[in-house]
Write a protein that holds these residues in place. Structure first.
Motif, mmCIF file in Angstrom:
data_model
loop_
_atom_site.group_PDB
_atom_site.id
_atom_site.type_symbol
_atom_site.label_atom_id
_atom_site.label_comp_id
_atom_site.label_asym_id
_atom_site.label_seq_id
_atom_site.Cartn_x
_atom_site.Cartn_y
_atom_site.Cartn_z
ATOM 1 N N ASP A 137 0.994 -1.302 0.272
ATOM 2 C CA ASP A 137 0.001 -0.145 0.195
ATOM 3 C C ASP A 137 0.941 1.138 -0.170
ATOM 4 O OD1 ASP A 137 -1.160 2.175 0.547
ATOM 5 O OD2 ASP A 137 -2.813 1.084 1.539
ATOM 6 N N ARG A 138 0.871 1.786 -1.327
ATOM 7 C CA ARG A 138 2.053 3.303 -0.958
ATOM 8 C C ARG A 138 1.255 4.161 -0.248
ATOM 9 N NH1 ARG A 138 5.733 0.374 -2.998
ATOM 10 N NH2 ARG A 138 5.643 -1.270 -4.916
ATOM 11 N N ASP A 139 -0.159 4.477 0.242
ATOM 12 C CA ASP A 139 -0.578 5.503 0.299
ATOM 13 C C ASP A 139 0.105 5.915 2.087
ATOM 14 O OD1 ASP A 139 -1.659 6.482 -1.835
ATOM 15 O OD2 ASP A 139 -3.633 5.465 -1.939
ATOM 16 N N THR A 140 -0.066 4.546 2.865
ATOM 17 C CA THR A 140 0.651 3.461 4.172
ATOM 18 C C THR A 140 1.693 3.409 4.672
ATOM 19 O OG1 THR A 140 -0.684 2.377 4.092
ATOM 20 C CG2 THR A 140 -2.094 3.866 4.023
ATOM 21 N N ASP A 141 2.390 2.803 3.195
ATOM 22 C CA ASP A 141 3.839 2.269 3.216
ATOM 23 C C ASP A 141 3.714 1.029 4.201
ATOM 24 O OD1 ASP A 141 6.379 1.644 2.591
ATOM 25 O OD2 ASP A 141 6.907 3.278 4.124
ATOM 26 N N GLU A 142 2.261 0.127 3.389
ATOM 27 C CA GLU A 142 2.374 -1.361 4.418
ATOM 28 C C GLU A 142 1.816 -1.950 3.570
ATOM 29 O OE1 GLU A 142 -0.529 0.783 8.173
ATOM 30 O OE2 GLU A 142 -1.166 -0.757 6.993
#
Length: 282
Positions: A137-142
């Motif tokens: 998840d690029r938005d949350t870096d997860e």
């Protein structure tokens, strides 16, 4: 040693809420530094380096957190903790002689279920790990592992029969992993198991487990005992890991198809420039 900013500035768990008595000061280590912490008579949590400055603190997800650096104010989101029908409780904090990164990676592994958690999370002949998807998840870096499914003879304390259990694994930070798994009392929803790891030293950690369960049948003691049984079985694996820190390359430990999430976790750490708690060949 110099610790990279990504590690130094992060939030780390030091205690589950119900484990602290008001007015008592406790002592531990975090990233190789001695700290003391506790709650005062009014219930306010504080921490400081031994003989030194106060640390940044926060209480979130039934856990007291400390940072030795300049952390971001925002926490990863776990909205299940706000759902009124969930049981929120700590399931124990265990000291383990491995890097905290090793502890997280072990939490992400399904292949050992039939052999280590026999009669609970797996059993023969149900030994194959079916293919599952891994996504960043690029938005949350997860990182997420989805479509995970495994037959479990006793998936939870409230289980009365074996079921095919659906899993979603989530890595929210290098030392935080969250598992969403089928809830036997409410099969359309998922129980949440949080592994919040405190890196004591590069090769020692304390694993704090917090549950957000939909189980209205089992007692608190039953829920804790089940989870501690599972983690106690994992200790056999973790205590035998060599090296105790986590190799990020593939020369020392070669991943298989069943290790897709573990391999993704190692690549993610490598891309983030994490060296604390990793194996450094000399």
């Amino acid at each position: 040693m110099e610790i990279e900013a990504t590690i130094r500035d992060a939030w780390y768990p030091v205690a589950v809420v119900e484990d602290l008595k008001e007015g008592v000061r406790y002592h531990t280590r975090l990233l190789g530094q001695d700290i003391e912490y506790g709650r005062d008579k009014e219930g306010r949590f504080s921490a400081r380096r031994e003989g030194g400055d106060a640390c940044r603190v926060q209480t979130c997800y039934h856990t007291h957190w400390v940072s030795l650096g300049e952390p971001a104010e925002a926490f990863f989101a776990v909205p299940e903790f706000s759902e009124p029908d969930r049981r929120i409780l700590g399931a124990g904090s265990m000291r383990v002689h491995v890097s905290g990164l090793r502890a997280i990676e072990n939490f992400l592994d399904m292949a050992h279920f039939p052999y280590v958690h026999t009669g609970y999370l797996g059993e023969e002949p149900h030994t194959d790990v079916a293919p599952y998807s891994v996504e960043f998840d690029r938005d949350t870096d997860e990182i997420y592992a989805r479509e995970c499914r495994f037959y479990q003879p006793r998936a939870a304390s409230a289980s009365t029969a074996g079921i095919d259990t659906d899993y979603i694994y989530r890595v929210a930070s290098p030392f935080v992993a969250i598992l969403y798994k089928t809830s036997p009392p409410q099969p359309t929803r998922r129980d949440v198991i949080c592994l919040f790891v405190q890196p004591v030293e590069e090769d020692w950690c304390i694993a704090h487990t917090v549950l957000a369960y939909l189980d209205d049948i089992s007692s608190d003691q039953d829920l804790r005992q089940f989870q501690q049984t599972i983690f106690g079985q994992d200790l056999m694996i973790l205590s035998n890991h060599m090296p105790r820190t986590l190799p990020l390359g593939t020369r020392l430990e070669v991943p298989t198809r069943a290790d897709a999430m573990s391999a993704a976790y190692r690549r993610w750490l490598l891309q983030k420039g994490i060296s604390y708690g990793t194996y450094q060949a000399h």
